[in-house]
Enzyme design. Structure first.
Site, short mmCIF file in Angstrom:
data_model
loop_
_atom_site.label_atom_id
_atom_site.label_comp_id
_atom_site.label_asym_id
_atom_site.label_seq_id
_atom_site.Cartn_x
_atom_site.Cartn_y
_atom_site.Cartn_z
N ALA A 32 -10.10 -2.33 -2.02
CA ALA A 32 -11.24 -1.56 -1.50
C ALA A 32 -10.75 -0.56 -0.49
CB ALA A 32 -12.25 -2.51 -0.83
N LYS A 75 -19.95 -1.66 -0.24
CA LYS A 75 -19.66 -3.07 -0.54
C LYS A 75 -20.93 -3.77 -1.05
CE LYS A 75 -16.34 -5.15 -0.02
NZ LYS A 75 -15.14 -5.39 -0.90
N ARG A 81 -19.18 4.69 17.90
CA ARG A 81 -19.17 4.89 16.44
C ARG A 81 -20.61 5.13 15.98
NH1 ARG A 81 -16.92 -0.23 13.14
NH2 ARG A 81 -14.92 0.82 13.35
N TYR A 121 -19.38 2.40 4.35
CA TYR A 121 -18.52 1.29 3.89
C TYR A 121 -19.38 0.10 3.46
CZ TYR A 121 -15.85 -3.05 4.29
OH TYR A 121 -15.32 -4.29 4.05
N SER A 122 -20.28 -0.35 4.35
CA SER A 122 -21.04 -1.57 4.01
C SER A 122 -22.01 -1.31 2.86
CB SER A 122 -21.75 -2.15 5.23
OG SER A 122 -22.53 -1.20 5.89
N THR A 132 -17.95 -8.67 2.29
CA THR A 132 -17.97 -8.66 3.75
C THR A 132 -19.33 -9.05 4.31
OG1 THR A 132 -17.83 -7.15 5.65
CG2 THR A 132 -18.48 -6.17 3.56
N ASP A 133 -19.33 -9.53 5.55
CA ASP A 133 -20.61 -9.84 6.21
C ASP A 133 -21.37 -8.56 6.58
OD1 ASP A 133 -19.00 -8.97 8.30
OD2 ASP A 133 -19.37 -10.70 9.60
N GLU A 134 -20.69 -7.41 6.55
CA GLU A 134 -21.35 -6.16 6.97
C GLU A 134 -22.51 -5.78 6.06
OE1 GLU A 134 -18.99 -2.93 8.28
OE2 GLU A 134 -17.53 -4.23 9.26
N THR A 181 -2.56 2.75 -1.77
CA THR A 181 -3.10 3.81 -0.91
C THR A 181 -2.40 3.70 0.44
OG1 THR A 181 -4.81 2.42 0.08
CG2 THR A 181 -5.36 3.50 -2.02
P1 NAD Z 1 -6.93 -3.17 3.18
O1 NAD Z 1 -7.51 -1.82 3.43
O2 NAD Z 1 -5.89 -3.69 4.12
O3 NAD Z 1 -6.31 -3.23 1.71
C1 NAD Z 1 -6.95 -2.68 0.60
C2 NAD Z 1 -5.98 -2.66 -0.56
O4 NAD Z 1 -6.67 -2.12 -1.70
C3 NAD Z 1 -4.74 -1.79 -0.32
O5 NAD Z 1 -3.58 -2.47 -0.71
C4 NAD Z 1 -4.98 -0.57 -1.18
O6 NAD Z 1 -3.79 0.02 -1.67
C5 NAD Z 1 -5.83 -1.16 -2.33
N1 NAD Z 1 -6.68 -0.16 -2.96
C6 NAD Z 1 -7.52 0.72 -2.33
N2 NAD Z 1 -8.11 1.52 -3.23
C7 NAD Z 1 -7.65 1.15 -4.45
C8 NAD Z 1 -7.90 1.59 -5.78
N3 NAD Z 1 -8.73 2.61 -6.04
N4 NAD Z 1 -7.28 0.95 -6.80
C9 NAD Z 1 -6.43 -0.08 -6.55
N5 NAD Z 1 -6.13 -0.52 -5.32
C10 NAD Z 1 -6.74 0.08 -4.28
O7 NAD Z 1 -8.19 -4.14 3.11
P2 NAD Z 1 -8.38 -5.62 3.69
O8 NAD Z 1 -8.78 -5.51 5.12
O9 NAD Z 1 -7.24 -6.46 3.30
O10 NAD Z 1 -9.69 -6.06 2.88
C11 NAD Z 1 -9.57 -6.61 1.57
C12 NAD Z 1 -10.94 -6.92 1.04
O11 NAD Z 1 -11.61 -7.84 1.88
C13 NAD Z 1 -11.86 -5.70 0.96
O12 NAD Z 1 -12.62 -5.79 -0.22
C14 NAD Z 1 -12.74 -5.81 2.18
O13 NAD Z 1 -14.01 -5.21 1.96
C15 NAD Z 1 -12.85 -7.32 2.32
N6 NAD Z 1 -13.06 -7.82 3.70
C16 NAD Z 1 -12.24 -7.42 4.70
C17 NAD Z 1 -12.42 -7.96 5.97
C18 NAD Z 1 -11.52 -7.57 7.13
O14 NAD Z 1 -11.81 -7.95 8.26
N7 NAD Z 1 -10.44 -6.84 6.91
C19 NAD Z 1 -13.44 -8.89 6.20
C20 NAD Z 1 -14.27 -9.26 5.12
C21 NAD Z 1 -14.06 -8.73 3.87
O1 DAU Z 2 -17.06 -7.83 9.38
C1 DAU Z 2 -16.09 -7.65 8.39
C2 DAU Z 2 -15.52 -6.24 8.48
O2 DAU Z 2 -14.71 -6.21 9.63
C3 DAU Z 2 -14.73 -5.84 7.24
O3 DAU Z 2 -15.58 -5.80 6.14
C4 DAU Z 2 -14.08 -4.47 7.44
O4 DAU Z 2 -13.26 -4.15 6.33
C5 DAU Z 2 -13.24 -4.52 8.69
O5 DAU Z 2 -12.69 -3.24 8.95
C6 DAU Z 2 -14.06 -4.99 9.90
O6 DAU Z 2 -15.04 -3.98 10.27
P1 DAU Z 2 -15.33 -3.62 11.81
O7 DAU Z 2 -15.90 -2.27 11.86
O8 DAU Z 2 -16.06 -4.72 12.49
O9 DAU Z 2 -13.79 -3.67 12.35
P2 DAU Z 2 -13.01 -2.69 13.34
O10 DAU Z 2 -11.70 -3.37 13.64
O11 DAU Z 2 -12.97 -1.29 12.88
O12 DAU Z 2 -13.89 -2.73 14.67
C7 DAU Z 2 -14.17 -3.96 15.35
C8 DAU Z 2 -15.04 -3.63 16.55
O13 DAU Z 2 -14.26 -2.87 17.50
C9 DAU Z 2 -16.25 -2.77 16.22
O14 DAU Z 2 -17.33 -3.13 17.05
C10 DAU Z 2 -15.79 -1.35 16.58
C11 DAU Z 2 -14.86 -1.59 17.74
N1 DAU Z 2 -13.74 -0.60 17.88
C12 DAU Z 2 -12.96 -0.36 16.78
C13 DAU Z 2 -11.93 0.55 16.85
C14 DAU Z 2 -11.07 0.84 15.63
C15 DAU Z 2 -13.50 0.01 19.11
O15 DAU Z 2 -14.19 -0.25 20.10
N2 DAU Z 2 -12.46 0.90 19.15
C16 DAU Z 2 -11.68 1.22 18.09
O16 DAU Z 2 -10.77 2.08 18.23
#
Ligand code: NAD
Ligand code: DAU
Length: 349
Positions: free
Chosen positions: A83, A159, A286, A155-156, A130-132, A36
């Site tokens: 995801a 999940k 948000r 999203y949460s 995720t912790d969300e 994606t």
């Molecule tokens: P990301 O958005 O960077 O990557 C998601 C990947 O999933 C991409 O490579 C995308 O192509 C693939 N994907 C999406 N839809 C798909 C589908 N239908 N079929 C096959 N592949 C698909 O995500 P990330 O930040 O690396 O997060 C990875 C996992 O960890 C997620 O499950 C997320 O909920 C979890 N997570 C993320 C964070 C964070 O801070 N980023 C924290 C805790 C948990």
């Molecule tokens: O807690 C784990 C989660 O952390 C993961 O499950 C999610 O996939 C990941 O996206 C992340 O979620 P958050 O919503 O916490 O992350 P984000 O980087 O979008 O935002 C972090 C904080 O910053 C949140 O309080 C919103 C704020 N923010 C975010 C953006 C994108 C801003 O203030 N401005 C912004 O433009």
């Protein structure tokens, strides 16, 4: 051992794939990803020619293709990261999150269940969450593995639903499942829609830094490579049907984090102290914004001996260096559709 890692072209997935491919040359690692907007094979250039690495472009919604992959490779394990992962996008397009995160996860569980046909000896389905799912904390307290689920964003909620399905397959079909719930990750290869990489990109290009609401929202930040080592440990040593919380013991209010980022970047870019802070712009909040997340990671620490390896200041510095050294990566991912997303997301705020 053959392991299917889903979402391996994404941010965290690419670090997990790299760790497993390099650390376990005897394993066969299948990266299953639909590519994606968030999936990027440039994240894996350094390992893509390794003998133990295979990429399969498969969408979790394509059940026939999933079955084909499971029957072709007969995996022993699945590590499920694929995801839709961005909260802001889930507010605009919740159904994408229902399809990939809920239906996609159940499709993957079914594919594993069919392939393993009740013989679960040596098998493992590991779901990365995720912790969300726990909702929002007040000023005190931490999320533990027994905190009730209370998701607030589409999203949460998606999940949380996927976590429940994984647990249900463990209970109902005795599938060997394990789940981890992790806090906010940061590091190289992070798509610049999330706070840290978005703000790094905006500081480089001297664009406004859009802080939501009062900027006093709190997140618990973990370096992505430390999440990958935790996943390695849980995959190999975690107990079936258990949940492990993973976190950085590292809480930051958004505005304090942004100021630290500005300071480090001014130093690295040779700008005057305080220059980048002037880009900070408070924008509309948000909807449904969770006030505070913080993880109690003592279970994984006590039972499996895991702890983060870098301080936030070190990890952030390494992250900034990576973005400054990989300008081509940043240019590629911020061209085309990214521009459109950015205009829609931030124009009205
Ligand atoms: P990301 O958005 O960077 O990557 C998601 C990947 O999933 C991409 O490579 C995308 O192509 C693939 N994907 C999406 N839809 C798909 C589908 N239908 N079929 C096959 N592949 C698909 O995500 P990330 O930040 O690396 O997060 C990875 C996992 O960890 C997620 O499950 C997320 O909920 C979890 N997570 C993320 C964070 C964070 O801070 N980023 C924290 C805790 C948990
Ligand atoms: O807690 C784990 C989660 O952390 C993961 O499950 C999610 O996939 C990941 O996206 C992340 O979620 P958050 O919503 O916490 O992350 P984000 O980087 O979008 O935002 C972090 C904080 O910053 C949140 O309080 C919103 C704020 N923010 C975010 C953006 C994108 C801003 O203030 N401005 C912004 O433009």
């Amino acid at each position: 051992m053959t392991i299917i890692i889903t979402g391996g072209a994404g941010f965290i997935g690419s670090h997990v794939v790299r760790l497993f491919v390099n650390k376990y040359p005897d394993y066969r690692i299948i990266n299953l990803d639909a590519l994606t907007y968030a999936g990027n094979l440039e994240n894996l250039r350094d390992i893509e020619t390794k003998d133990n690495y295979i990429f399969e472009k498969v969408n979790l919604l394509d059940t026939a293709d999933l079955e084909r992959v499971f029957s072709q490779y007969s995996p022993d394990g699945v590590i499920h990261l694929a995801a839709e992962s961005h909260v802001d996008r889930s507010i605009v397009s919740p159904m994408d999150f229902v399809y990939t995160n809920v239906v996609g996860t159940v499709n993957l569980l079914n594919a594993a269940k069919t392939a393993w046909a009740g013989n679960f000896e040596g098998k493992r389905f590991y779901h990365v969450s995720t912790d969300e799912v726990y909702g929002a904390l007040g000023d005190t307290g931490l999320f533990t593995e027994t905190t009730p689920y209370d998701p607030n964003s589409p999203y949460s909620a998606s999940k949380a639903a996927s976590d429940h399905f994984v647990r249900a397959y463990g209970e109902t079909y005795h599938m060997p499942v394990v789940v981890t719930n992790c806090s906010n990750n940061y590091g190289p290869n992070h798509f610049p829609e999330k706070l840290i990489p978005l703000f790094i990109n905006n500081i480089i290009t001297k664009k406004p830094l859009p802080v939501y609401g009062d900027g006093l929202y709190t997140r618990d930040w973990l370096f992505v490579k430390d999440h990958a080592t935790a996943i390695d440990l849980v995959f190999h040593k975690g107990k079936d049907s258990e949940t492990y919380n993973i976190g950085g013991f590292n809480e930051w209010k958004n505005i304090d984090l942004v100021k630290l980022l500005c300071k480090q970047m001014d130093e690295k870019l040779g700008r005057a102290p305080g220059e980048s802070e002037q880009l900070i712009t408070y924008v509309k909040d948000r909807p449904g914004h969770d006030r505070r997340y913080a993880i109690d990671a003592s279970k994984i620490n006590k039972e499996l001996g895991w702890k983060p390896s870098v301080t936030f200041e070190e990890g952030l510095s390494q992250t900034i260096d990576w973005y400054l050294e990989n300008t081509e990566w940043l240019e590629h991912v911020t061209s085309g559709a990214y521009q459109q997303y950015y205009e829609q997301q931030y124009a009205v705020k």
